[in-house]
Structure formats: structure tokens, C-alpha cells
Design a protein around this motif. Sequence first.
Motif, PDB file in Angstrom:
ATOM      1  N   ALA A  93       5.078  10.412  12.242  1.00  0.00           N
ATOM      2  CA  ALA A  93       5.145  10.226  10.998  1.00  0.00           C
ATOM      3  C   ALA A  93       5.627   8.932  10.914  1.00  0.00           C
ATOM      4  O   ALA A  93       5.422   8.190   9.888  1.00  0.00           O
ATOM      5  N   PHE A  94       6.483   8.406  12.128  1.00  0.00           N
ATOM      6  CA  PHE A  94       7.093   7.065  11.809  1.00  0.00           C
ATOM      7  C   PHE A  94       5.952   5.680  11.895  1.00  0.00           C
ATOM      8  O   PHE A  94       6.421   4.975  11.241  1.00  0.00           O
ATOM      9  N   LYS A  95       4.819   6.132  12.277  1.00  0.00           N
ATOM     10  CA  LYS A  95       3.757   5.322  12.300  1.00  0.00           C
ATOM     11  C   LYS A  95       3.301   5.165  11.070  1.00  0.00           C
ATOM     12  O   LYS A  95       2.551   4.265  10.861  1.00  0.00           O
ATOM     13  N   SER A  96       3.456   6.078  10.290  1.00  0.00           N
ATOM     14  CA  SER A  96       2.725   6.224   8.920  1.00  0.00           C
ATOM     15  C   SER A  96       3.295   5.102   8.074  1.00  0.00           C
ATOM     16  O   SER A  96       2.597   4.202   7.429  1.00  0.00           O
ATOM     17  N   LEU A  97       4.719   4.539   8.541  1.00  0.00           N
ATOM     18  CA  LEU A  97       5.338   3.473   7.639  1.00  0.00           C
ATOM     19  C   LEU A  97       4.729   2.152   7.774  1.00  0.00           C
ATOM     20  O   LEU A  97       4.399   1.429   7.034  1.00  0.00           O
ATOM     21  N   ASP A  98       4.283   1.962   9.113  1.00  0.00           N
ATOM     22  CA  ASP A  98       3.720   0.820   9.684  1.00  0.00           C
ATOM     23  C   ASP A  98       2.211   0.710   9.190  1.00  0.00           C
ATOM     24  O   ASP A  98       1.742  -0.204   8.829  1.00  0.00           O
ATOM     25  N   LEU A  99       1.541   1.919   9.318  1.00  0.00           N
ATOM     26  CA  LEU A  99       0.161   2.072   8.322  1.00  0.00           C
ATOM     27  C   LEU A  99       0.453   1.593   6.933  1.00  0.00           C
ATOM     28  O   LEU A  99      -0.831   0.913   6.443  1.00  0.00           O
ATOM     29  N   ILE A 100       1.436   2.125   6.235  1.00  0.00           N
ATOM     30  CA  ILE A 100       1.259   1.845   4.824  1.00  0.00           C
ATOM     31  C   ILE A 100       1.467   0.215   4.620  1.00  0.00           C
ATOM     32  O   ILE A 100       0.790  -0.521   4.009  1.00  0.00           O
ATOM     33  N   ARG A 101       2.181  -0.448   5.638  1.00  0.00           N
ATOM     34  CA  ARG A 101       2.461  -2.118   5.506  1.00  0.00           C
ATOM     35  C   ARG A 101       1.259  -2.491   6.056  1.00  0.00           C
ATOM     36  O   ARG A 101       0.648  -3.617   4.958  1.00  0.00           O
ATOM     37  N   ARG A 102       0.402  -2.136   6.862  1.00  0.00           N
ATOM     38  CA  ARG A 102      -0.772  -2.781   7.126  1.00  0.00           C
ATOM     39  C   ARG A 102      -1.969  -2.687   6.079  1.00  0.00           C
ATOM     40  O   ARG A 102      -2.487  -3.580   6.232  1.00  0.00           O
ATOM     41  N   LEU A 103      -1.949  -1.417   5.500  1.00  0.00           N
ATOM     42  CA  LEU A 103      -2.835  -1.248   4.567  1.00  0.00           C
ATOM     43  C   LEU A 103      -2.589  -2.232   3.343  1.00  0.00           C
ATOM     44  O   LEU A 103      -3.497  -2.805   2.601  1.00  0.00           O
ATOM     45  N   ARG A 104      -1.334  -2.362   2.871  1.00  0.00           N
ATOM     46  CA  ARG A 104      -0.985  -3.238   1.790  1.00  0.00           C
ATOM     47  C   ARG A 104      -1.224  -4.662   2.181  1.00  0.00           C
ATOM     48  O   ARG A 104      -1.570  -5.391   1.183  1.00  0.00           O
ATOM     49  N   GLU A 105      -0.830  -5.157   3.445  1.00  0.00           N
ATOM     50  CA  GLU A 105      -1.485  -6.683   3.688  1.00  0.00           C
ATOM     51  C   GLU A 105      -2.854  -6.674   3.327  1.00  0.00           C
ATOM     52  O   GLU A 105      -3.100  -8.010   2.934  1.00  0.00           O
ATOM     53  N   ARG A 106      -3.475  -5.746   3.659  1.00  0.00           N
ATOM     54  CA  ARG A 106      -4.997  -5.959   3.259  1.00  0.00           C
ATOM     55  C   ARG A 106      -5.646  -5.911   1.871  1.00  0.00           C
ATOM     56  O   ARG A 106      -6.715  -5.743   1.523  1.00  0.00           O
ATOM     57  N   GLY A 107      -4.479  -5.527   1.117  1.00  0.00           N
ATOM     58  CA  GLY A 107      -4.758  -5.493  -0.583  1.00  0.00           C
ATOM     59  C   GLY A 107      -4.855  -4.016  -0.871  1.00  0.00           C
ATOM     60  O   GLY A 107      -5.350  -4.002  -2.171  1.00  0.00           O
TER      61      GLY A 107
END
Length: 398
Positions: free
Chosen positions: A17-31
Motif C-alpha cells: 500500500a505504501f506504493k499507492s502514495l507514489d502512484l497518486i503522485r504520478r497520476l496527478r503529475e499527469r493531470g
Amino acid sequence: MLAGKRILLIIGGGIAAFKSLDLIRRLRERGARVTPVLTRAAEEFVTPLSTSALAAEKVYRDLFDLTDEAEMGHIELSRAADLVVVAPATADLMGKMAAGLANDLASTLLMATDKRVLIAPAMNVRMWQHPAAQRNIATLKGDGILFAGPNEGSMACGEYGPGRMAEPLEIVAAIEAALADGPLKGRRIIVTSGPTHEPIDPVRYIANRSSGAQGTALARALAGLGAEVVFVTGPADVPPPAGVTVERVETARQMLAAVEDALPADAAVFAAAVADWRVANASASKVKKDGGGRLPALEFAENPDILARVAQMGDGRPALVVGFAAETDDVIAHATAKRGRKGCDWIVANDVSPATGIMGGTENAVTLITAEGAQSWPRMAKEQVANRLAQMIAEALA
């Protein structure tokens, strides 16, 4: 590609689940706009505060929160997104999905949504390999659930094997492929790739020099055009592309079974270099030298012809069946004859003589054989060959 897209992200209760935080960041970087949902177990690994801060959105946690039901009920929440993503998808969540259970917010959202669902499984290797988990996986794939991973690697529990959650950027690529608005959106395409390994004994095998690079590039190009790609790969040198459903096999018979399981499909592209023969008397233990200089007697049996089997199907045959022909002489003549013999629509032929450097290299020079004749392409990078062929497939299926 993700600008303005709404992602409903369900975070399951696993160490990944800790990877999900980075996933959120990566998705928001892409709009993308990310709406997070935490299961109770997920809160043991990531906090609602950190998740909300990264998403810049409210975190949803409880099915019976009456305020939320008044403002945005679970039905609306499940349908407001463009895609529902479950990362990590634990064995428990996958079991609920397969059984159709809806006893908490996450499982209720998954039952109520009318959008596509993509999951990133994460669990112990023994759990992933358990027959119950494999049954659930088959059910979910049959229901049209998209998969990102899992990968093979070291786990927090100290074991090694399949079950490790895909990395955030791999999941992002899978999300982009799922949301692609290209000409192949809504089309399902099977791509085979790599060599097959036919065992002589537990240590030795018969194979060829295929790296799997061309098949991998083609799967990536088709996914980039919006296709749902089932990628059936032998033990290739190159890693499979992100954003596709990966089915790993070793032998020709395993590859045939995986292809048949992946049907029906709109198109099937057979880029794998399948061994024509297997050892019929393969040994269960390592074959030893006898000291007399004599070779062991190997008996060979013909492997199933996967391309011909699919191309000559009756009902359920893909609308477009494409084969590959790796030749060392009389390339066009041999490939043209192969197309007629197999019954496929197209053959992509190339010269793999050692002097060309194509087998295992980064470039390819192909001739496309169709009912209209032979069309030779100039030598180019395998990625360019893949992009050109993918565009032609899209045009053929339009």
C-alpha cells in the motif's frame, strides 16, 4: 493522456500500500484527478491524512457514513470515475470481487461500478499460487478485469517469486493504456512472443535465438492505440511491456493453452518463435554421460501448430490472424507458401540469417505478405516496425 481523467483508487490492506502514495503522485503529475478509497486494513499501512494530502481529495473509508451517502452515495462515487483502480489488490479483495461480495465500501464500489476496473495484485507468492487464488484470477479475467502485474521479485516476507505489486510507473502505463482513446479502443488482441523451451531434462532444453523484442514492441504499440492486449510470452530476453495482460509460458503446448484461454479476440498476432518439435522422451532427472562417448537417444514429437490451429478455426476465429515467418533463404517464397498452408490473413516475413543481425538485434527488415501480394519495408528499428504494423492492424479492424 490522463489530463482531466478521474481515477477512483481503491487501496487494499497490504504492505505494498505504501506504493499507492507514489502512484497518486504520478497520476496527478499527469493531470489525473484521484479519488482515494481506503479499506480498514489499508489504514494499518497508510494513513487517511497522507493519502488525502497527496490526492488533494477527500478519502472515502466507510460504507455507512450517512453524510457521505447524502452528498455522494456509493453508486455515484463508483460511476463518476473514468476508471476504477485497485492497488494493491489483495487476495481478500480479489476473492470478494470474484465471488460478487459487497460487505464494505471497496467491494460495494466494485460491484456497483459501470466502468472498467484495473487491479494491481500484491500478495505472498504462496497465496498467488494457491488454487483458490488462481481460480479467482481466471474468474476476474473472464469478467474483463484488467491486470497490471504482479511482478516477480523479493517480498517483505522474505520470499521470492510472483506476487510483488507492479511499480507505480508500470501501473500508470496500464492506466494510460486502459483509457487510451486510440483506434483500437474496445478491441481485444492476442500477441505471442519470445521463444519456447522444450525440455530434454530438468536442466537442458531445445530453444532458438529469439529475444522477444519484436513481439514486445508490437504489444506495446497495440496497447498504445487503445487495444486490450493479452501478451503470451515464452522465456524472452526482454521484459514484457506495461499496460498489457501478461501470460508467461515455457513450452509450445503451454503457449497453445494460454492462447485458447485468451480467446475470443478481435485479432491474434503470432510473433513467437515456437519450437516445431519437442523431446517425447524427456527425462525426469538430469541425463548423465555414460563415459563411452555415446549421445543419449532423443525421440522427437511434433508440437501443435498454434498459428494454423487459430487461423483455421470456425466459429470464434479472430477477424485478423497474423503470423510471422523467420527465414534464412527464399524469404518471400517460403512466407507466401506458409500463409497459404496455415490459413492466416497476413504473414510478416524476415531474413534471420546470421549476417543480417536481426535475430536478437534492435532492427528488423520485414516483408508483409497479404492476399494482395508482398510489401517489403525498409530496415528500421523494431519499435518502428511495430508501430507501422499496429497502425495497419487498426485500419484492418476499423
